[in-house]
Motif scaffolding. Sequence first.
Motif, PDB file in Angstrom:
ATOM      1  N   GLY A  60      -3.211 -14.482 -12.927  1.00  0.00           N
ATOM      2  CA  GLY A  60      -4.058 -14.988 -11.853  1.00  0.00           C
ATOM      3  C   GLY A  60      -4.235 -13.972 -10.747  1.00  0.00           C
ATOM      4  N   TRP A  61      -3.175 -13.239 -10.454  1.00  0.00           N
ATOM      5  CA  TRP A  61      -3.176 -12.198  -9.420  1.00  0.00           C
ATOM      6  C   TRP A  61      -4.230 -11.136  -9.734  1.00  0.00           C
ATOM      7  N   GLU A  62      -4.236 -10.657 -10.964  1.00  0.00           N
ATOM      8  CA  GLU A  62      -5.197  -9.628 -11.360  1.00  0.00           C
ATOM      9  C   GLU A  62      -6.592 -10.206 -11.537  1.00  0.00           C
ATOM     10  N   ALA A  63      -6.680 -11.453 -11.993  1.00  0.00           N
ATOM     11  CA  ALA A  63      -7.992 -12.069 -12.207  1.00  0.00           C
ATOM     12  C   ALA A  63      -8.746 -12.239 -10.894  1.00  0.00           C
ATOM     13  N   VAL A  64      -8.062 -12.683  -9.830  1.00  0.00           N
ATOM     14  CA  VAL A  64      -8.763 -12.812  -8.547  1.00  0.00           C
ATOM     15  C   VAL A  64      -9.190 -11.433  -8.036  1.00  0.00           C
ATOM     16  N   GLY A  65      -8.410 -10.403  -8.356  1.00  0.00           N
ATOM     17  CA  GLY A  65      -8.795  -9.053  -7.962  1.00  0.00           C
ATOM     18  C   GLY A  65     -10.044  -8.577  -8.683  1.00  0.00           C
ATOM     19  N   PHE A  86       6.752  -7.695  -2.373  1.00  0.00           N
ATOM     20  CA  PHE A  86       6.001  -7.809  -1.131  1.00  0.00           C
ATOM     21  C   PHE A  86       4.948  -6.715  -0.994  1.00  0.00           C
ATOM     22  N   ILE A  87       5.178  -5.550  -1.571  1.00  0.00           N
ATOM     23  CA  ILE A  87       4.141  -4.512  -1.567  1.00  0.00           C
ATOM     24  C   ILE A  87       2.892  -5.033  -2.281  1.00  0.00           C
ATOM     25  N   GLY A  88       3.100  -5.802  -3.345  1.00  0.00           N
ATOM     26  CA  GLY A  88       1.962  -6.457  -3.981  1.00  0.00           C
ATOM     27  C   GLY A  88       1.269  -7.403  -3.031  1.00  0.00           C
ATOM     28  N   ALA A  89       2.055  -8.160  -2.255  1.00  0.00           N
ATOM     29  CA  ALA A  89       1.477  -9.073  -1.266  1.00  0.00           C
ATOM     30  C   ALA A  89       0.763  -8.307  -0.159  1.00  0.00           C
ATOM     31  N   MET A  90       1.239  -7.120   0.185  1.00  0.00           N
ATOM     32  CA  MET A  90       0.570  -6.304   1.201  1.00  0.00           C
ATOM     33  C   MET A  90      -0.845  -5.937   0.770  1.00  0.00           C
ATOM     34  N   GLY A  91      -1.033  -5.715  -0.521  1.00  0.00           N
ATOM     35  CA  GLY A  91      -2.377  -5.414  -1.010  1.00  0.00           C
ATOM     36  C   GLY A  91      -3.264  -6.639  -1.023  1.00  0.00           C
ATOM     37  N   LYS A  92      -2.804  -7.710  -1.655  1.00  0.00           N
ATOM     38  CA  LYS A  92      -3.624  -8.917  -1.776  1.00  0.00           C
ATOM     39  C   LYS A  92      -3.857  -9.585  -0.425  1.00  0.00           C
ATOM     40  N   SER A  93      -2.823  -9.664   0.395  1.00  0.00           N
ATOM     41  CA  SER A  93      -2.941 -10.337   1.688  1.00  0.00           C
ATOM     42  C   SER A  93      -3.252  -9.375   2.827  1.00  0.00           C
ATOM     43  N   ALA A  94      -3.679  -8.159   2.462  1.00  0.00           N
ATOM     44  CA  ALA A  94      -4.243  -7.197   3.419  1.00  0.00           C
ATOM     45  C   ALA A  94      -3.327  -6.939   4.610  1.00  0.00           C
ATOM     46  N   GLN A  95      -2.107  -6.515   4.329  1.00  0.00           N
ATOM     47  CA  GLN A  95      -1.176  -6.157   5.395  1.00  0.00           C
ATOM     48  C   GLN A  95      -1.202  -4.645   5.615  1.00  0.00           C
ATOM     49  N   PHE A  96      -0.985  -4.238   6.848  1.00  0.00           N
ATOM     50  CA  PHE A  96      -0.971  -2.822   7.200  1.00  0.00           C
ATOM     51  C   PHE A  96       0.048  -2.077   6.324  1.00  0.00           C
ATOM     52  N   MET A 131      -7.900 -15.484  -2.221  1.00  0.00           N
ATOM     53  CA  MET A 131      -7.288 -14.205  -2.565  1.00  0.00           C
ATOM     54  C   MET A 131      -6.297 -13.711  -1.521  1.00  0.00           C
ATOM     55  N   VAL A 132      -6.682 -13.708  -0.249  1.00  0.00           N
ATOM     56  CA  VAL A 132      -5.800 -13.127   0.761  1.00  0.00           C
ATOM     57  C   VAL A 132      -4.573 -13.987   1.033  1.00  0.00           C
ATOM     58  N   THR A 133      -4.610 -15.241   0.616  1.00  0.00           N
ATOM     59  CA  THR A 133      -3.429 -16.086   0.805  1.00  0.00           C
ATOM     60  C   THR A 133      -2.490 -16.043  -0.394  1.00  0.00           C
ATOM     61  N   ALA A 134      -2.899 -15.328  -1.453  1.00  0.00           N
ATOM     62  CA  ALA A 134      -2.068 -15.270  -2.654  1.00  0.00           C
ATOM     63  C   ALA A 134      -0.710 -14.639  -2.364  1.00  0.00           C
ATOM     64  N   GLY A 135      -0.702 -13.582  -1.543  1.00  0.00           N
ATOM     65  CA  GLY A 135       0.566 -12.935  -1.218  1.00  0.00           C
ATOM     66  C   GLY A 135       1.476 -13.826  -0.405  1.00  0.00           C
ATOM     67  N   ILE A 136       0.908 -14.587   0.531  1.00  0.00           N
ATOM     68  CA  ILE A 136       1.707 -15.515   1.331  1.00  0.00           C
ATOM     69  C   ILE A 136       2.321 -16.585   0.426  1.00  0.00           C
TER      70      ILE A 136
END
Length: 685
Positions: A151-156, A237-247, A272-277
């Motif tokens: 699901g992570w890659e599919a939303v991307g 969490f680095i994965g979450a930084m990409g999906k959830s657009a963290q600095f 998509m951006v809430t996936a990391g959260i």
Amino acid sequence: MQLTLTLPVLCAIPLAPLIGSVIAGLFGTKLGGDRIGHGACQFVTILGVMIAFVLSCFVLAQVNDGFYFNGTVYRWMQLGELNLDIGFLIDPLTATMMCVVTFVSLMVHIYTIGYMQGEEGYNRFFSYISLFTFAMLMLVMSNNLLQLFFGWEAVGVVSYLLIGFYFERQSAVFANMKAFLVNRVGDFGFILGIGLLLASTGSMNYDVIFSQNTALAAQTLPGTSWSLLTVACICLFIGAMGKSAQFPLHVWLPDSMEGPTPISALIHAATMVTAGIFMVARMSPLFELSETALSFILIIGSITALFMGFLGIVQNDIKRVVAYSTLSQLGYMTVALGVSAYPVAIFHLMTHAFFKALLFLAAGSVILGMHHEQDMRKMGGLWKYMPITCLMMLLGNLALIGTPFFSGFYSKDSIIEAVAASHIFGSGFAYFAVMVSVFVTALYSFRLYFYVFHGKARWGHADAHAHDHHEHAEQGDDHAHHGLAPGQKPHESPLVVTLPLILLAIPSVIIGFYTITPLLFGTFFGDSIFVDIGKHPAMKELAEEFHGPIAMALHAFTSPVLLLVCLGVLTAAIGYLWAPKVPGQVAQAFAPLKKVLDHKYYLDEFNQTVFAKGLLWIGGVLWHRGDQKIIDGFFVNGSAYAVGRFAGVIRHFQSGYLYHYAFAMIAGLAALLAWVLYAYLPFVR
């Protein structure tokens, strides 16, 4: 007959949007011969999402009554003792996400009918957004890391298609490629984290991994003294930084505004951006055992909340202001995760989904009314012409800035209080960041509101219109013109556009009031979220200070948070209503800082210079020296040259004369005899 929560019913929730997407994508586009029209495509996709929403509400009701489900749908593959399954985990966390995703998606589908009317890719767009909904549902319903990663890659992938929907524009192609590549950086860390957990536990199922969390905490990464669990959590969490657009992996999100406005609302509000959260909250049994990982999360979230908010102040594109607001609010959610207030993070995720979708769709309504103008400097005074949109934008902004009794107040204030109650490393900086962000959020939100809907009208000028038309024509836009022509006036959007705004405004105002007690201080989440109260007492202290939603809202009138909100709104009113020359004077006085903000902290330039150009230079060196000189020059051409030279020498021995061959035979025989004598007769030596 009462519907029972069975596996077929659960399967119908993600499959309904998928079926609608397939029908619209195959039979409503050139791929399938354009066999069905716009009406049929919008009907099947909206019906699919509506089915998913109704069933998700039913699931939420059942979960609230104590129903849980954790099972396998089918086994995809078996590798030795490793089972790779597709399965569902239905608990309060999942049910909440399902309802939020499907409701916002349904509103976006309905809104799209009016917003995308007349677009060449109308059917294709409906297919994409339904496919996006399917991918997000598969992500939140998964009971294992394999399906989560799918699901992570599919939303991307689908976001790549949606951001680049206007593929004729170079800017859109650049934006979707940027989003795709930046997310690959985060996903590299994400898959490393999954690999570490798989190697350590032998399974990808959540329940198996969580049952071994204490054993994981005691292990070290092989060959190092680092905690294996800490490394795995940071990688996740680095994965979450990409999906959830963290600095600093946030750079893709503002550029994704190149996509149509409906997908801006869907990607940046609830999916998509809430996936990391969601992922960090789901993996709370692991993150709770790593203080280092939580501090890392807290600091990254604080930086994002504060510094991305500053960028929202200097933006003039109406969608980009809302986009930077999304970045800042995602930082708030990440801060809540860092202080172990996972329920608060999900609570803010939910409230933010409604009011941010409302803001994006209201911005789209403004763009429609202004004939696709997005520059706020060419708007003004629109409240007379677009009263419904104006009211909806006002309600969304009031929720965003945390006005008491609005939904955003309950979730944002809870985050601030949780940070104040935390003693984890970095909480001091986090508290400063979220408090300053309160003022900044109010400033850029009402800067947008006053700029667009109040003040003097700055639209309909011939010179601005001609410039915009030329600029937009260069970008390949299909609209007849860009912005209002002289004599034209803004207009309110049709009901199919304003109805979703009204429906989103309702939860934006009231849902926080009615859900804060069960979600944060009740037993709603149960064991779907794990918090170690002994080590991280923030949630416990919040519960001790909570005396109901009314008392909480009334108490806000004595808190410094509301004072900062009022100061932000007042500053926006001074600068963009009463004294419009002040912002220019301030910008001139702080010109160096303004330049830094205009260049977005030079992160794009840094990435272009270091990574894009640097990689091009490395590639050029490898191509010129490695490929051309070593591989082609030495191995390929060099071997051919050596063979040619060798052949050129020995060809002289192939003269065709018999006495030459006889001489060669005699010389060879003599050499052979000499070697035998030397090797076997010692007296010769």
